[in-house]
Design an enzyme around this catalytic site. Sequence first.
Site, PDB file in Angstrom:
ATOM      1  N   SER A 102     -41.629  65.592 -45.370  1.00 30.95           N
ATOM      2  CA  SER A 102     -41.337  66.330 -46.591  1.00 30.95           C
ATOM      3  C   SER A 102     -39.848  66.684 -46.704  1.00 30.95           C
ATOM      4  O   SER A 102     -39.000  65.807 -46.760  1.00 30.95           O
ATOM      5  CB  SER A 102     -42.215  67.587 -46.646  1.00 30.95           C
ATOM      6  OG  SER A 102     -42.146  68.223 -47.890  1.00 30.95           O
ATOM      7  N   ASP A 242     -38.270  66.652 -53.452  1.00 31.13           N
ATOM      8  CA  ASP A 242     -38.059  66.709 -52.010  1.00 31.13           C
ATOM      9  C   ASP A 242     -38.317  65.326 -51.415  1.00 31.13           C
ATOM     10  O   ASP A 242     -38.503  64.348 -52.148  1.00 31.13           O
ATOM     11  CB  ASP A 242     -38.941  67.792 -51.367  1.00 31.13           C
ATOM     12  CG  ASP A 242     -40.426  67.514 -51.528  1.00 31.13           C
ATOM     13  OD1 ASP A 242     -40.802  66.740 -52.433  1.00 31.13           O
ATOM     14  OD2 ASP A 242     -41.228  68.073 -50.755  1.00 31.13           O
ATOM     15  N   ASP A 244     -40.713  63.635 -49.944  1.00 37.34           N
ATOM     16  CA  ASP A 244     -41.888  62.828 -50.283  1.00 37.34           C
ATOM     17  C   ASP A 244     -42.333  63.031 -51.727  1.00 37.34           C
ATOM     18  O   ASP A 244     -43.395  62.551 -52.130  1.00 37.34           O
ATOM     19  CB  ASP A 244     -43.045  63.101 -49.325  1.00 37.34           C
ATOM     20  CG  ASP A 244     -43.538  64.539 -49.381  1.00 37.34           C
ATOM     21  OD1 ASP A 244     -42.780  65.420 -49.812  1.00 37.34           O
ATOM     22  OD2 ASP A 244     -44.693  64.792 -48.971  1.00 37.34           O
ATOM     23  N   ASP A 246     -43.524  65.495 -53.479  1.00 36.45           N
ATOM     24  CA  ASP A 246     -44.712  66.243 -53.895  1.00 36.45           C
ATOM     25  C   ASP A 246     -44.325  67.593 -54.504  1.00 36.45           C
ATOM     26  O   ASP A 246     -45.190  68.372 -54.890  1.00 36.45           O
ATOM     27  CB  ASP A 246     -45.716  66.421 -52.757  1.00 36.45           C
ATOM     28  CG  ASP A 246     -45.204  67.254 -51.593  1.00 36.45           C
ATOM     29  OD1 ASP A 246     -44.003  67.602 -51.574  1.00 36.45           O
ATOM     30  OD2 ASP A 246     -46.008  67.548 -50.690  1.00 36.45           O
TER      31      ASP A 246
END
Length: 452
Positions: A102, A242, A244, A246
């Site tokens: 992340s 961010d 990834d 999400d």
Amino acid sequence: MGKYFGTDGFRGEANVDLTVEHAYKVGRFLGWYYGKQAKGDRCRVVIGKDTRRSSYMFEYSLAAGLTASGADTYLLHVTTTPSVSHVIRTEDFDCGIMISASHNPYYDNGIKVMNGNGEKLEESVITEIEKYLDGEMEEIPLAKRENIGRTQDFAAGRNRYIGYLISIATRSFKGKKVGLDCSNGSASSVAKSVFDALGADTYVINDKPDGLNINRDCGSTHIENLQKFVKEKGLDVGFAYDGDADRCLAVDENGNVVDGDLILYICGKYMKEQGLLRNNKIVTTVMSNLGLYKALDREEIGYEKTAVGDKYVYENMSRTGNCLGGEQSGHIIFSKYATTGDGILTSLKIMEVMLEKKETLGKLASEVTILPQLLKNVRVADKAAALNDPDVQAAGKAVDEALGNDGRLLLRQSGTEPLIRVMVEAETPEICEKYVDQVIDVLKKKGHVTEG
């Protein structure tokens, strides 16, 4: 939380805390576990990854473990966490894996496992994985002959996800100048294609990942770069993701940050006006700003509060039927479209409100007055003892009484570190500082605070 898996998967420094051996064994377990329940002859598992150098290593290790246990493994390559969730649900996979840490620096990595509904894996299954990692269950048999699994390219799944995002938009973005900060991460493979297809004049920064620059001075954790970019280019809006993708934070036309709380208000109010806000409620975490709650009260929109973590937000939503929830950090869940936070989807929904209401993002956000907030982390010897100390509780109660309806105190323990988090919201930063320090002084006097 387990020994290896926290609220957001198995995460740590690559080849230090999280090794290729761990990844291989996770793959072995998942291939065997879901193979026993497979609808067909063998189970099908899809894997996505972010742009970290170590993601390739973990991808191959997981794939080796899965195929050795008899699973057919499909590779989405560099993609976003929500895209993996979407592909699982729409392409009939038994489970899916996202390789990402992340917003962490490049040298960390993680393994996020999702079930066949595209949701975070059940705790009961995580417990069994951890037993296998610790050698507390019998060795899993290797697949043989025709039962050995295979790996194949599945970039088409990511492309279909891009098409799905494009289909969600209600209007063309033609004439809108939009800035995207892809954090040199997963959004680099998806976001620009979506906004270009919808007709936006798209300006992109931090979309050249080299394996080492993910999240480095960019993305939602360093949004000051996008703020400057939006102002310099005279853009209508900017979105920062961010690693990834999400989560999403936005920047308005004046360069001001629009965080998750403001996004929940803007989208929640619009959904209520459209008759789309199920139960007339929004799901927040305890960290959401008091200013958000005051604005929701004014609009007669209800809310529920969960523990910190998008996992807990989604659990509430799936249990109650609430359709909008999220965190201050930008994890926003629209349950009609996704089972996880989706940064690019969030940016599309913000664009929808701007276009349908013919308002700037700055005007939409101006309806909420965010109170100053101060959070200090205090290292303690025993979290439970510190939090339950009668004198500490009395200090907290005194602060609450002093703040009244004009602020609040939040005392909670960290889920992963020996820390007590002391947070105060109030009308001025000076009041926040005064009351945070007042509680910390009691923690110190009672001997709970340690150095380091």
